[in-house]
Design a protein around this motif. Structure first.
Motif, PDB file in Angstrom:
ATOM      1  N   GLU A   1      -5.680  -1.610   5.833  1.00 14.31           N
ATOM      2  CA  GLU A   1      -5.949  -0.204   5.538  1.00 14.31           C
ATOM      3  C   GLU A   1      -5.696   0.656   6.767  1.00 14.31           C
ATOM      4  O   GLU A   1      -5.084   1.730   6.685  1.00 14.31           O
ATOM      5  CB  GLU A   1      -7.382  -0.039   5.039  1.00 14.31           C
ATOM      6  CG  GLU A   1      -7.683  -0.784   3.749  1.00 14.31           C
ATOM      7  CD  GLU A   1      -6.875  -0.266   2.579  1.00 14.31           C
ATOM      8  OE1 GLU A   1      -6.431   0.892   2.621  1.00 14.31           O
ATOM      9  OE2 GLU A   1      -6.668  -1.032   1.611  1.00 14.31           O
TER      10      GLU A   1
ATOM     11  N   ASN B   1       0.834  -1.208   0.000  1.00 16.73           N
ATOM     12  CA  ASN B   1       0.000   0.000   0.000  1.00 16.73           C
ATOM     13  C   ASN B   1       0.868   1.256   0.000  1.00 16.73           C
ATOM     14  O   ASN B   1       0.554   2.245  -0.675  1.00 16.73           O
ATOM     15  CB  ASN B   1      -0.925   0.003   1.210  1.00 16.73           C
ATOM     16  CG  ASN B   1      -2.032  -1.036   1.092  1.00 16.73           C
ATOM     17  OD1 ASN B   1      -2.313  -1.537   0.002  1.00 16.73           O
ATOM     18  ND2 ASN B   1      -2.662  -1.357   2.214  1.00 16.73           N
TER      19      ASN B   1
ATOM     20  N   GLY C   1     -12.931   4.159   5.714  1.00 21.37           N
ATOM     21  CA  GLY C   1     -12.244   3.575   4.574  1.00 21.37           C
ATOM     22  C   GLY C   1     -13.146   3.071   3.486  1.00 21.37           C
ATOM     23  O   GLY C   1     -12.670   2.657   2.429  1.00 21.37           O
ATOM     24  N   GLN C   2     -14.458   3.062   3.719  1.00 22.82           N
ATOM     25  CA  GLN C   2     -15.375   2.560   2.704  1.00 22.82           C
ATOM     26  C   GLN C   2     -15.817   3.697   1.782  1.00 22.82           C
ATOM     27  O   GLN C   2     -16.054   4.818   2.239  1.00 22.82           O
ATOM     28  CB  GLN C   2     -16.606   1.936   3.370  1.00 22.82           C
ATOM     29  CG  GLN C   2     -16.278   0.721   4.213  1.00 22.82           C
ATOM     30  CD  GLN C   2     -15.659  -0.393   3.395  1.00 22.82           C
ATOM     31  OE1 GLN C   2     -16.083  -0.640   2.266  1.00 22.82           O
ATOM     32  NE2 GLN C   2     -14.660  -1.056   3.954  1.00 22.82           N
ATOM     33  N   PRO C   3     -15.936   3.449   0.468  1.00 26.94           N
ATOM     34  CA  PRO C   3     -16.366   4.493  -0.461  1.00 26.94           C
ATOM     35  C   PRO C   3     -17.780   4.971  -0.154  1.00 26.94           C
ATOM     36  O   PRO C   3     -18.619   4.216   0.338  1.00 26.94           O
ATOM     37  CB  PRO C   3     -16.289   3.818  -1.832  1.00 26.94           C
ATOM     38  CG  PRO C   3     -15.436   2.616  -1.625  1.00 26.94           C
ATOM     39  CD  PRO C   3     -15.609   2.197  -0.216  1.00 26.94           C
TER      40      PRO C   3
ATOM     41  N   ARG D   1      -7.658   6.462  -3.936  1.00 25.30           N
ATOM     42  CA  ARG D   1      -7.904   5.482  -5.000  1.00 25.30           C
ATOM     43  C   ARG D   1      -8.815   6.054  -6.081  1.00 25.30           C
ATOM     44  O   ARG D   1      -8.704   5.685  -7.255  1.00 25.30           O
ATOM     45  CB  ARG D   1      -8.519   4.221  -4.397  1.00 25.30           C
ATOM     46  CG  ARG D   1      -7.543   3.381  -3.605  1.00 25.30           C
ATOM     47  CD  ARG D   1      -8.118   2.002  -3.329  1.00 25.30           C
ATOM     48  NE  ARG D   1      -9.298   2.081  -2.482  1.00 25.30           N
ATOM     49  CZ  ARG D   1      -9.281   1.989  -1.159  1.00 25.30           C
ATOM     50  NH1 ARG D   1      -8.117   1.822  -0.522  1.00 25.30           N
ATOM     51  NH2 ARG D   1     -10.403   2.045  -0.452  1.00 25.30           N
ATOM     52  N   TRP D   2      -9.701   6.956  -5.707  1.00 26.61           N
ATOM     53  CA  TRP D   2     -10.636   7.551  -6.671  1.00 26.61           C
ATOM     54  C   TRP D   2      -9.966   8.614  -7.539  1.00 26.61           C
ATOM     55  O   TRP D   2     -10.104   8.620  -8.761  1.00 26.61           O
ATOM     56  CB  TRP D   2     -11.833   8.129  -5.899  1.00 26.61           C
ATOM     57  CG  TRP D   2     -12.706   9.054  -6.705  1.00 26.61           C
ATOM     58  CD1 TRP D   2     -13.042   8.952  -8.020  1.00 26.61           C
ATOM     59  CD2 TRP D   2     -13.341  10.254  -6.243  1.00 26.61           C
ATOM     60  NE1 TRP D   2     -13.849   9.992  -8.416  1.00 26.61           N
ATOM     61  CE2 TRP D   2     -14.055  10.809  -7.330  1.00 26.61           C
ATOM     62  CE3 TRP D   2     -13.388  10.890  -5.004  1.00 26.61           C
ATOM     63  CZ2 TRP D   2     -14.802  11.990  -7.219  1.00 26.61           C
ATOM     64  CZ3 TRP D   2     -14.137  12.059  -4.901  1.00 26.61           C
ATOM     65  CH2 TRP D   2     -14.832  12.599  -5.998  1.00 26.61           C
TER      66      TRP D   2
ATOM     67  N   TRP E   1      -9.816   5.892   0.285  1.00 25.56           N
ATOM     68  CA  TRP E   1     -10.658   5.707  -0.894  1.00 25.56           C
ATOM     69  C   TRP E   1     -10.685   6.942  -1.783  1.00 25.56           C
ATOM     70  O   TRP E   1     -10.842   6.828  -3.002  1.00 25.56           O
ATOM     71  CB  TRP E   1     -12.075   5.282  -0.488  1.00 25.56           C
ATOM     72  CG  TRP E   1     -12.969   6.357   0.055  1.00 25.56           C
ATOM     73  CD1 TRP E   1     -13.179   6.681   1.351  1.00 25.56           C
ATOM     74  CD2 TRP E   1     -13.819   7.224  -0.699  1.00 25.56           C
ATOM     75  NE1 TRP E   1     -14.074   7.696   1.475  1.00 25.56           N
ATOM     76  CE2 TRP E   1     -14.497   8.045   0.209  1.00 25.56           C
ATOM     77  CE3 TRP E   1     -14.077   7.396  -2.061  1.00 25.56           C
ATOM     78  CZ2 TRP E   1     -15.403   9.022  -0.165  1.00 25.56           C
ATOM     79  CZ3 TRP E   1     -14.986   8.368  -2.448  1.00 25.56           C
ATOM     80  CH2 TRP E   1     -15.637   9.174  -1.515  1.00 25.56           C
TER      81      TRP E   1
ATOM     82  N   VAL F   1     -11.324   9.109   5.274  1.00 27.19           N
ATOM     83  CA  VAL F   1     -11.708   9.064   3.857  1.00 27.19           C
ATOM     84  C   VAL F   1     -10.491   9.110   2.936  1.00 27.19           C
ATOM     85  O   VAL F   1     -10.644   9.046   1.721  1.00 27.19           O
ATOM     86  CB  VAL F   1     -12.671  10.223   3.505  1.00 27.19           C
ATOM     87  CG1 VAL F   1     -13.914  10.170   4.363  1.00 27.19           C
ATOM     88  CG2 VAL F   1     -11.980  11.579   3.639  1.00 27.19           C
TER      89      VAL F   1
END
Length: 718
Positions: free
Chosen positions: A576, A547, A622-624, A667-668, A664, A661
């Motif tokens: 994560e 990571n 950590g979740q979108p 990653r976005w 994610w 946040v």
């Protein structure tokens, strides 16, 4: 103190050379010299000129004779002072005969021109024309153009050095040496541009001094020594011409040396070796010349013996060169292994096929490089291929930067590729490819150039920049226009380096992680013992390290990483969450990766309402979070505009968001916005000053960068 006192006399003696030479010149100007002294000085002048010419011929490159402009100036001043001294002796003692001004002037007046002053005038005029019109004028023009092109090419050469340094091809010491060479080259050609004016002025001064000596001799001989006009003209003109020839021949030698040094091309060979290898290496050239000269020798009325006598040695030399080339070709072919095509009739064998085994199951190379057949010389050490050493330099540099050993690169030839093509694979999957021309160089347009180049248009495979393949002889021209010029092996090495940095996390395996822990265990055995397998499994540690590498965070500081994992591993084994904890511990290192050693870190923040929209629901960090497509597009567009503006200003784009946040959001947005760094609040390094340059609102718009409003937004969000 004793060492300083010991070396001081030697340094003082060395430093007296230039003052003594200047004192000697002043003495020649002010004091009358006896004929013997004139002979010695004229002989020394001729010898010095020969030494300068031979030094310029045998220098492998112009910078090897960087003191040439200074030597040229001193030699010119010495010759002018000698002209003044000889003029004084000629006018004072010329009535006594041809030997009154010394044996050297007498020899040039009597022997070289046969004692005929009319012939002497013509020979002297021709010599001055050759020196002034041909050699001096041409050398001055070349010096001027070389100085201009050298200065114009400096930025491109500096960028090429930086590219080689970043690709791992050069060490820092080698890069520093090359930069010093570039600076010395610019100083040298700038000095040569001025020194060529001394040569031009010296040629004019020699002509004027000779004319003045002739006129002055007539006046002195007729008016003071009661000589007839014919006798005075004969006697003083011979002395003046002898004096002029004795000075003009060294002047012509120095002019030739100037022309040689400014027209030289840097090479590992001296001029004689270059002429031999480039002028007489092609047997076809020698054969055609021998045929033409021999044909002229067969024409009736021509000097047949002379032409045929020259044609025969040329034909013999062409035959010898053709045989040596054939031997080289046969030797190269003998080293090539035959590669029969599969499936043909010649492949049918009557022997029993061997039983299959595990050795017939091929393994996948972690890093592979496949090349077409025309690129084999680049990777063949026996043919002096430079690519192998450059790939090793790339691996060494990236291993030191990233913190783990980059796997060896397995190189093989592939007949399915284009002749000039190559392919880079990771774990058997093609990650990048391109085509190069091994006998040409790639001129890359960094974004601002001052002209166009003729060549094969293409794109740089590493960064997608516009580029042109050019002949090596156009390198200086391309650099003067602002292009960054690299050779073919550097193109492949840079492409490999870029892909390795981008996909480093995919190359780090369990074995690599275990080796990192084993190395750490040598200095901190208790830390490693408590970390794994007691606290965390090896898989979790590997995932955290991957990571970090995925977001360009080096893993050099394994002690801090292991200590942080040990501290937080008892609370959670979620990779994560562990990655977020490690990133917080590496905040200073991340800040250095993002912005180097700059004291100020520019930040892009989100408005509080937008942050609330991005917060995860039901306490699931950590979740979108689902975002309305229009808002997502506006956020992305605003960040892209901000990134382009900051890139033009030479600053990084750093988006700071809440910790829960960050993962994610990174990653976005990172794949969509080039050069974007996403940090959380606890990853801001405490050793940098913060400055908010933009604030993104919930409508996707950009706010700021007013300093007072930006400061309030930072305090509210933090």
């Amino acid at each position: 103190m004793s060492e300083t006192a010991q070396f001081r006399p030697a340094n003082l003696a060395v430093g007296l050379g230039a003052p003594l030479l200047l004192l000697a010149m002043l003495s020649m100007i002010a004091l009358p010299l006896p004929p013997l002294a004139l002979d010695l000085l004229f002989t020394f002048n001729i010898a010095l000129s020969m030494i300068v010419v031979l030094a310029s011929v045998y220098s492998a490159r112009p910078l090897d004779f960087s003191v040439f402009p200074t030597v040229l100036l001193m030699a010119t001043l010495l010759r002018l002072a000698l002209n003044i001294a000889s003029t004084r002796v000629v006018l004072l003692e010329g009535h006594a005969g041809a030997g009154a001004a010394g044996a050297v002037i007498e020899a040039f007046g009597e022997f070289v021109i046969g004692g005929n002053y009319a012939v002497g005038l013509i020979v002297f005029a021709i010599l001055v024309i050759i020196n002034f019109v041909v050699v001096t004028k041409g050398a001055g023009r070349v010096s001027e153009v070389s100085a201009r092109f050298t200065l114009d090419a400096m930025p491109g050469k500096q960028m090429a050095i930086d590219a080689d340094l970043n690709a791992g091809i050069l060490t820092h010491e080698e890069a520093r040496t090359r930069r010093e060479d570039i600076a010395r080259e610019a100083d040298f050609y700038g000095a040569m541009d001025g020194a060529s004016k001394f040569v031009r002025g010296d040629a004019i001064a020699g002509l004027l001094i000779t004319v003045i000596n002739i006129v002055g001799g007539l006046v002195v001989g007729v008016g003071q020594h009661d000589l007839g006009v014919g006798d005075a003209a004969q006697q003083y003109t011979l002395l003046a011409i002898g004096d002029g020839l004795a000075a003009q021949i060294p002047s012509l030698l120095l002019s030739t040396a100037t022309a040689v040094i400014v027209t030289r091309v840097s090479s590992s060979q001296d001029m004689g070796e270059q002429v031999k290898s480039q002028l007489f290496s092609n047997p076809r050239t020698l054969a055609v010349t021998a045929a033409v000269v021999g044909g002229l020798g067969l024409v009736p009325g021509m000097p047949n013996l002379v032409f045929l006598g020259l044609a025969l040695p040329l034909a013999f030399l062409a035959w010898r060169r053709s045989r040596s080339v054939d031997v080289e070709i046969v030797g190269e072919d003998a080293t090539r292994r035959p590669r029969p095509e599969l499936g043909g009739a010649d492949d049918v064998r009557d022997t029993e096929p061997a039983e299959l085994g595990w050795q017939d199951v091929g393994t996948v190379d972690v890093i592979g490089l496949e090349v077409g057949y025309r690129l084999i010389p680049l990777v063949d050490r026996s043919q002096g291929g430079p690519l192998m050493s450059r790939i090793k330099g790339v691996r060494r540099k990236l291993s030191a930067e990233l913190g783990f050993l980059i796997h060896p690169v397995h190189i093989r030839d592939d007949l399915d590729l284009a002749a000039n093509g190559y392919r880079i694979t990771f774990n058997g999957v093609a990650m990048g490819s391109g085509e190069i021309h091994p006998d040409q160089e790639l001129a890359i347009n960094p974004g601002r150039v001052f002209g166009r180049l003729e060549g094969i248009a293409t794109k740089d495979p590493s960064f997608g920049l516009e580029a042109v393949w050019i002949a090596p002889g156009k390198r200086d021209e391309a650099q003067s226009l602002g292009y960054t010029v690299v050779d073919a092996s550097t193109v492949v090495a840079t492409h490999l380096s870029t892909l390795l940095q981008k996909h480093a996390h995919e190359l780090l395996g369990y074995e690599d992680v275990q080796q990192l822990l084993d190395r750490l265990g040598e200095s901190a055995p208790k830390l490693v013992e408590d970390l794994t397998p007691k606290t965390l499994p090896l898989a979790a540690i590997a995932r955290v390290l991957q990571n970090l590498l995925a977001e360009a965070v080096p893993i050099r500081d394994m002690r801090t990483i292991a200590a942080t994992l040990l501290e937080h591993g008892t609370q959670s084994q979620d990779p994560e969450l562990l990655t977020a904890a490690v990133r917080g511990a590496l905040a200073r290192q991340i800040g250095q990766v993002v912005n180097g050693e700059e004291p100020e870190l520019p930040l892009v923040t989100l408005e509080p309402r937008l942050e609330q929209l991005l917060q995860p629901a039901h306490g699931a960090p950590g979740q979108p979070v689902p975002i309305e497509p229009g808002l997502a597009e506006r956020i992305q567009r605003s960040l892209a505009e901000t990134a382009r503006r900051l890139e033009a200003e030479g600053r990084p784009t750093v988006l700071v968001v809440p910790p829960d946040v960050r993962a994610w959001v990174a990653r976005w947005l990172r794949p969509l916005v080039e050069g974007l760094h996403v940090l959380s609040y606890n990853e801001i390094p405490d050793n940098k000053q913060l400055r908010i340059v933009a604030t993104i609102g919930d409508d996707g718009g950009q706010r700021g960068p007013a300093s007072r409003d930006a400061g309030r937004t930072w305090s509210e969000t933090r």
